[in-house]
Design a protein around this motif. Sequence first.
Motif, PDB file in Angstrom:
ATOM      1  N   ARG A 237      -6.526   2.804   1.570  1.00 32.71           N
ATOM      2  CA  ARG A 237      -6.461   1.381   1.902  1.00 32.71           C
ATOM      3  C   ARG A 237      -5.325   0.669   1.188  1.00 32.71           C
ATOM      4  O   ARG A 237      -4.728  -0.247   1.728  1.00 32.71           O
ATOM      5  N   GLY A 238      -5.027   1.126  -0.007  1.00 30.19           N
ATOM      6  CA  GLY A 238      -3.947   0.508  -0.767  1.00 30.19           C
ATOM      7  C   GLY A 238      -4.441  -0.679  -1.569  1.00 30.19           C
ATOM      8  O   GLY A 238      -5.430  -1.335  -1.232  1.00 30.19           O
ATOM      9  N   ASP A 239      -3.724  -0.931  -2.674  1.00 31.10           N
ATOM     10  CA  ASP A 239      -4.030  -2.090  -3.491  1.00 31.10           C
ATOM     11  C   ASP A 239      -3.656  -3.355  -2.713  1.00 31.10           C
ATOM     12  O   ASP A 239      -2.530  -3.463  -2.215  1.00 31.10           O
ATOM     13  N   PRO A 240      -4.562  -4.337  -2.593  1.00 35.46           N
ATOM     14  CA  PRO A 240      -4.236  -5.523  -1.771  1.00 35.46           C
ATOM     15  C   PRO A 240      -2.980  -6.249  -2.246  1.00 35.46           C
ATOM     16  O   PRO A 240      -2.137  -6.631  -1.437  1.00 35.46           O
ATOM     17  N   ASP A 241      -2.848  -6.447  -3.566  1.00 37.00           N
ATOM     18  CA  ASP A 241      -1.675  -7.166  -4.075  1.00 37.00           C
ATOM     19  C   ASP A 241      -0.392  -6.377  -3.819  1.00 37.00           C
ATOM     20  O   ASP A 241       0.607  -6.922  -3.314  1.00 37.00           O
ATOM     21  N   LYS A 242      -0.424  -5.101  -4.156  1.00 36.64           N
ATOM     22  CA  LYS A 242       0.770  -4.282  -3.955  1.00 36.64           C
ATOM     23  C   LYS A 242       1.084  -4.131  -2.470  1.00 36.64           C
ATOM     24  O   LYS A 242       2.249  -4.103  -2.072  1.00 36.64           O
ATOM     25  N   LYS A 243       0.024  -4.019  -1.653  1.00 36.93           N
ATOM     26  CA  LYS A 243       0.257  -3.910  -0.206  1.00 36.93           C
ATOM     27  C   LYS A 243       0.871  -5.193   0.339  1.00 36.93           C
ATOM     28  O   LYS A 243       1.693  -5.164   1.259  1.00 36.93           O
ATOM     29  N   TYR A 244       0.488  -6.341  -0.216  1.00 32.55           N
ATOM     30  CA  TYR A 244       1.070  -7.609   0.221  1.00 32.55           C
ATOM     31  C   TYR A 244       2.572  -7.626  -0.052  1.00 32.55           C
ATOM     32  O   TYR A 244       3.372  -7.964   0.833  1.00 32.55           O
ATOM     33  N   PHE A 245       2.964  -7.244  -1.259  1.00 31.35           N
ATOM     34  CA  PHE A 245       4.391  -7.200  -1.577  1.00 31.35           C
ATOM     35  C   PHE A 245       5.108  -6.113  -0.775  1.00 31.35           C
ATOM     36  O   PHE A 245       6.271  -6.266  -0.411  1.00 31.35           O
ATOM     37  N   PHE A 246       4.400  -5.011  -0.511  1.00 27.55           N
ATOM     38  CA  PHE A 246       4.996  -3.953   0.315  1.00 27.55           C
ATOM     39  C   PHE A 246       5.288  -4.471   1.720  1.00 27.55           C
ATOM     40  O   PHE A 246       6.360  -4.208   2.276  1.00 27.55           O
ATOM     41  N   ASP A 247       4.333  -5.220   2.293  1.00 25.58           N
ATOM     42  CA  ASP A 247       4.560  -5.781   3.627  1.00 25.58           C
ATOM     43  C   ASP A 247       5.700  -6.783   3.616  1.00 25.58           C
ATOM     44  O   ASP A 247       6.526  -6.821   4.546  1.00 25.58           O
ATOM     45  N   LEU A 248       5.771  -7.613   2.548  1.00 20.60           N
ATOM     46  CA  LEU A 248       6.883  -8.567   2.448  1.00 20.60           C
ATOM     47  C   LEU A 248       8.216  -7.837   2.369  1.00 20.60           C
ATOM     48  O   LEU A 248       9.198  -8.219   3.036  1.00 20.60           O
ATOM     49  N   ALA A 249       8.271  -6.782   1.536  1.00 22.54           N
ATOM     50  CA  ALA A 249       9.515  -6.014   1.407  1.00 22.54           C
ATOM     51  C   ALA A 249       9.882  -5.343   2.731  1.00 22.54           C
ATOM     52  O   ALA A 249      11.057  -5.299   3.122  1.00 22.54           O
ATOM     53  N   THR A 250       8.863  -4.828   3.433  1.00 19.53           N
ATOM     54  CA  THR A 250       9.137  -4.187   4.730  1.00 19.53           C
ATOM     55  C   THR A 250       9.695  -5.190   5.724  1.00 19.53           C
ATOM     56  O   THR A 250      10.669  -4.902   6.447  1.00 19.53           O
TER      57      THR A 250
END
Length: 331
Positions: A237-250
Amino acid sequence: MNTLLTTTSDTDTGLPKWQKPEKIAGRVVLLGLAGAAVYYWGVILPFLVDMVFNSVKLGIGLGALFVLFLLVTNKRIQAGLWYAGQRVLRSVAGIFVNTDPIGIMQDYIKNTEQEARKMDAEVTNIEGAHELVKRKLAANTAQMKEYLALASSATRQNEKDMAESYASRAAQLEDYNKRLQPMATTTANVSVVMRQILKAALRQIDGSKFKVNLLKDEYELVKRTSSGMRAAMNILRGDPDKKYFFDLATDRVAQDMAQQLGQIKQAMRYSQEFVKEMDIQNGVMSEKGQALLTKYQNGDFNAVLNEKPQAQQSFAATKKASDDAYSSLLD
């Protein structure tokens, strides 16, 4: 002309102004400034020190204001500080109070064991008191028998006063024993009941120890299993905070790539148009050059220059044109 030559020569020397003839005045001014700086150094140095420290204080103040601004406006920082405060308070509370569930149960068992030891000591005291009462009853019974024997002997010797005195003492001891007998019975019953309660408490403590040890083992196993599953869920599922920044970076990378691809397509379109235009111009110039080369090879040089041959003028016409030109100059 002389002025122009002089100015040009002075400029070509390339010397700075303070090395020219007025260099003495320049040196005097520089020495005066240096002397003034040395003389007023005691005033300049505190000013510089105050300026530096005031600048540092200003930077610290601006940094504090920026932090306060972030605390007021940024929800993520507020949430992080809230959880950090809770963690700190929980750690501080853990110094004085055991917050571990297993530790709380173990502390309860320790307190119960302490109470059981106190109860055992109290039961021992009650049994000791019961033993004292029994000995006191036996001693009073023996003393009463002795007084009765003395009273009987005094009666046989016609010593009524002595006989009554010994009989009265025997009666007091009998009354004393009657009062002590309920106390002896009570202490005996209390000691028996307390022993039974103590046995039940010890059995309960042993059962609690077994239950706590079982729960401790199960809790450790569940925590280890949960830790492993949490790691697996973090992967899935991924860490919610890290996934949020990952989506922003993507999204940012996709936007940059789209922008750069658009710039590349636009540059290719412009370059393609430029190349087509250059190809057309080169083709036209190539055709013109080939035509001129053909004419030149045929010996028609005037055709190459695209000029018509001029007619030969007579000497008189030439002289007349020259006179007209000079007359126009004189006018």
